[in-house]
Design a protein around this motif. Structure first.
Motif, PDB file in Angstrom:
ATOM      1  N   ASP A 120      48.983 155.796  -8.187  1.00 42.08           N
ATOM      2  CA  ASP A 120      49.814 156.357  -7.123  1.00 42.08           C
ATOM      3  C   ASP A 120      49.943 157.862  -7.325  1.00 42.08           C
ATOM      4  O   ASP A 120      50.294 158.328  -8.411  1.00 42.08           O
ATOM      5  N   LEU A 121      49.646 158.601  -6.262  1.00 41.11           N
ATOM      6  CA  LEU A 121      49.799 160.053  -6.254  1.00 41.11           C
ATOM      7  C   LEU A 121      50.611 160.443  -5.021  1.00 41.11           C
ATOM      8  O   LEU A 121      50.235 160.076  -3.900  1.00 41.11           O
ATOM      9  N   ALA A 122      51.695 161.151  -5.224  1.00 39.15           N
ATOM     10  CA  ALA A 122      52.535 161.640  -4.125  1.00 39.15           C
ATOM     11  C   ALA A 122      52.912 160.513  -3.169  1.00 39.15           C
ATOM     12  O   ALA A 122      52.956 160.692  -1.952  1.00 39.15           O
ATOM     13  N   GLY A 123      53.152 159.327  -3.727  1.00 38.61           N
ATOM     14  CA  GLY A 123      53.555 158.197  -2.911  1.00 38.61           C
ATOM     15  C   GLY A 123      52.424 157.480  -2.205  1.00 38.61           C
ATOM     16  O   GLY A 123      52.677 156.568  -1.404  1.00 38.61           O
ATOM     17  N   GLU A 124      51.193 157.841  -2.496  1.00 38.12           N
ATOM     18  CA  GLU A 124      50.031 157.214  -1.883  1.00 38.12           C
ATOM     19  C   GLU A 124      49.194 156.517  -2.950  1.00 38.12           C
ATOM     20  O   GLU A 124      49.017 157.040  -4.052  1.00 38.12           O
ATOM     21  N   ARG A 125      48.662 155.352  -2.617  1.00 45.15           N
ATOM     22  CA  ARG A 125      47.741 154.659  -3.517  1.00 45.15           C
ATOM     23  C   ARG A 125      46.327 155.206  -3.293  1.00 45.15           C
ATOM     24  O   ARG A 125      45.829 155.254  -2.162  1.00 45.15           O
ATOM     25  N   VAL A 126      45.698 155.642  -4.365  1.00 49.27           N
ATOM     26  CA  VAL A 126      44.322 156.145  -4.315  1.00 49.27           C
ATOM     27  C   VAL A 126      43.503 155.428  -5.376  1.00 49.27           C
ATOM     28  O   VAL A 126      44.045 154.863  -6.331  1.00 49.27           O
ATOM     29  N   LEU A 127      42.188 155.466  -5.213  1.00 44.57           N
ATOM     30  CA  LEU A 127      41.274 154.871  -6.172  1.00 44.57           C
ATOM     31  C   LEU A 127      40.442 155.972  -6.827  1.00 44.57           C
ATOM     32  O   LEU A 127      39.820 156.791  -6.128  1.00 44.57           O
ATOM     33  N   LEU A 128      40.463 156.001  -8.152  1.00 44.12           N
ATOM     34  CA  LEU A 128      39.568 156.872  -8.909  1.00 44.12           C
ATOM     35  C   LEU A 128      38.288 156.085  -9.150  1.00 44.12           C
ATOM     36  O   LEU A 128      38.311 155.015  -9.766  1.00 44.12           O
ATOM     37  N   LEU A 129      37.176 156.581  -8.656  1.00 43.43           N
ATOM     38  CA  LEU A 129      35.937 155.809  -8.617  1.00 43.43           C
ATOM     39  C   LEU A 129      35.004 156.204  -9.758  1.00 43.43           C
ATOM     40  O   LEU A 129      34.912 157.388 -10.114  1.00 43.43           O
ATOM     41  N   PRO A 130      34.275 155.244 -10.320  1.00 40.14           N
ATOM     42  CA  PRO A 130      33.337 155.573 -11.398  1.00 40.14           C
ATOM     43  C   PRO A 130      32.180 156.451 -10.956  1.00 40.14           C
ATOM     44  O   PRO A 130      31.512 157.053 -11.792  1.00 40.14           O
ATOM     45  N   GLU A 131      31.973 156.549  -9.658  1.00 40.65           N
ATOM     46  CA  GLU A 131      30.963 157.483  -9.135  1.00 40.65           C
ATOM     47  C   GLU A 131      31.473 158.916  -9.113  1.00 40.65           C
ATOM     48  O   GLU A 131      30.804 159.810  -8.587  1.00 40.65           O
ATOM     49  N   LYS A 132      32.663 159.125  -9.694  1.00 36.98           N
ATOM     50  CA  LYS A 132      33.266 160.460  -9.860  1.00 36.98           C
ATOM     51  C   LYS A 132      33.757 161.027  -8.530  1.00 36.98           C
ATOM     52  O   LYS A 132      33.551 162.201  -8.211  1.00 36.98           O
ATOM     53  N   ALA A 133      34.397 160.191  -7.766  1.00 33.80           N
ATOM     54  CA  ALA A 133      35.015 160.592  -6.504  1.00 33.80           C
ATOM     55  C   ALA A 133      36.364 159.897  -6.398  1.00 33.80           C
ATOM     56  O   ALA A 133      36.694 159.011  -7.203  1.00 33.80           O
ATOM     57  N   LEU A 134      37.151 160.308  -5.415  1.00 35.44           N
ATOM     58  CA  LEU A 134      38.471 159.723  -5.174  1.00 35.44           C
ATOM     59  C   LEU A 134      38.502 159.166  -3.758  1.00 35.44           C
ATOM     60  O   LEU A 134      38.075 159.841  -2.807  1.00 35.44           O
ATOM     61  N   TYR A 135      39.023 157.937  -3.621  1.00 37.46           N
ATOM     62  CA  TYR A 135      39.121 157.300  -2.306  1.00 37.46           C
ATOM     63  C   TYR A 135      40.580 157.072  -1.955  1.00 37.46           C
ATOM     64  O   TYR A 135      41.350 156.530  -2.761  1.00 37.46           O
ATOM     65  N   TRP A 136      40.949 157.478  -0.748  1.00 37.72           N
ATOM     66  CA  TRP A 136      42.302 157.330  -0.217  1.00 37.72           C
ATOM     67  C   TRP A 136      42.246 156.285   0.895  1.00 37.72           C
ATOM     68  O   TRP A 136      41.872 156.590   2.024  1.00 37.72           O
ATOM     69  N   PRO A 137      42.577 155.037   0.599  1.00 35.86           N
ATOM     70  CA  PRO A 137      42.354 153.967   1.578  1.00 35.86           C
ATOM     71  C   PRO A 137      43.123 154.121   2.887  1.00 35.86           C
ATOM     72  O   PRO A 137      42.603 153.765   3.952  1.00 35.86           O
ATOM     73  N   ARG A 138      44.358 154.601   2.842  1.00 35.94           N
ATOM     74  CA  ARG A 138      45.165 154.612   4.068  1.00 35.94           C
ATOM     75  C   ARG A 138      44.513 155.410   5.184  1.00 35.94           C
ATOM     76  O   ARG A 138      44.512 154.991   6.347  1.00 35.94           O
ATOM     77  N   LEU A 139      43.941 156.557   4.858  1.00 38.96           N
ATOM     78  CA  LEU A 139      43.268 157.368   5.872  1.00 38.96           C
ATOM     79  C   LEU A 139      41.746 157.268   5.778  1.00 38.96           C
ATOM     80  O   LEU A 139      41.045 158.000   6.466  1.00 38.96           O
ATOM     81  N   ARG A 140      41.255 156.399   4.886  1.00 44.00           N
ATOM     82  CA  ARG A 140      39.809 156.154   4.739  1.00 44.00           C
ATOM     83  C   ARG A 140      39.072 157.457   4.402  1.00 44.00           C
ATOM     84  O   ARG A 140      38.012 157.753   4.930  1.00 44.00           O
ATOM     85  N   VAL A 141      39.668 158.222   3.488  1.00 44.65           N
ATOM     86  CA  VAL A 141      39.131 159.520   3.085  1.00 44.65           C
ATOM     87  C   VAL A 141      38.495 159.399   1.705  1.00 44.65           C
ATOM     88  O   VAL A 141      39.094 158.840   0.778  1.00 44.65           O
ATOM     89  N   LEU A 142      37.304 159.944   1.579  1.00 39.58           N
ATOM     90  CA  LEU A 142      36.623 160.050   0.285  1.00 39.58           C
ATOM     91  C   LEU A 142      36.598 161.521  -0.100  1.00 39.58           C
ATOM     92  O   LEU A 142      36.100 162.366   0.660  1.00 39.58           O
TER      93      LEU A 142
END
Length: 226
Positions: free
Chosen positions: A11-33
């Protein structure tokens, strides 16, 4: 194991995000990579200077993006600076590969937050369809930046540093890309092939998440075998 199982959800700033092994970050709520420091054309730039370096890094980067698009529901990629490495990255072969990739993803929204290399390289060609922004690029509660020290009205997601961590135990040692996460900012590892890394250590209040093969693990959970 699914792509979500290999990622690390925080959780970052009240949002759930995924730290990806491909070395990127995914923000599911807005479908942002979020992708930092892809440095397209770096190898071509070195070859233009007469330095013999491997070919194929642009294709490798694009294949990795395709893998992420297949694994996650992505509507928008935000590149956190250093999209093109230098003016020599405008080489015809590099731009042709990028154009072909773009044709395969016409509905995908792309935003480039300009970094220091982008200022030297110049903007990508318009036909690639990237929205161009200066930092910070705000999508509340996040401020998408290139430089992590930038003061912004939001939780900063940044690149620029290419963070890696030296993990040692007895006679074994690993040099692993990492996410450096603090109370007000998170620094993503360099996404691009052939980009190197800068060793970091967490300050007070910061956490390390290490890219260990095809998984992301909190630093405290990763140990080396005998």
């Amino acid at each position: 194991m699914s792509a979500a199982d290999k990622a690390c959800a925080i959780d970052l700033a009240g949002e759930r995000v995924l730290l990806l092994p491909e070395k990127a970050l995914y923000w599911p709520r807005l479908r942002v990579l979020a992708v930092a420091d892809i440095h397209f054309g770096k190898a071509a730039s070195f070859r233009a200077l007469g330095v013999p370096v491997p070919r194929g890094t642009t294709a490798e980067n694009l294949a990795l993006l395709d893998l992420l698009l297949a694994a996650h529901d992505v509507a928008h990629i935000v590149f956190l600076g250093d999209f093109l490495h230098a003016k020599a990255a405008h080489a015809p072969a590099t731009l042709a590969a990028l154009a072909q990739w773009r044709l395969r993803h016409p509905a995908l929204r792309l935003t480039l937050v300009r970094g220091n290399h982008d200022l030297r390289a110049g903007d990508p060609p318009p036909e690639l369809g990237l929205e161009l922004a200066n930092e910070p690029y705000l999508l509340a509660p996040f401020a998408f930046c290139h430089h992590p020290e930038l003061q912004a009205a939001g939780y900063v997601l940044a690149g620029h540093v290419h963070p890696v961590f030296h993990l040692a135990a007895r006679r074994d040692a690993l040099r692993l890309p990492c996410f450096l996460v603090g109370g007000q900012r998170a620094i993503l590892p360099s996404f691009g092939a052939f980009t190197g890394g800068h060793a970091v250590r967490p300050a007070a209040g910061e956490r390390l998440f290490l890219v260990a093969g095809d998984m992301v693990l909190a630093h405290a959970k990763l140990t080396l075998g005998r």
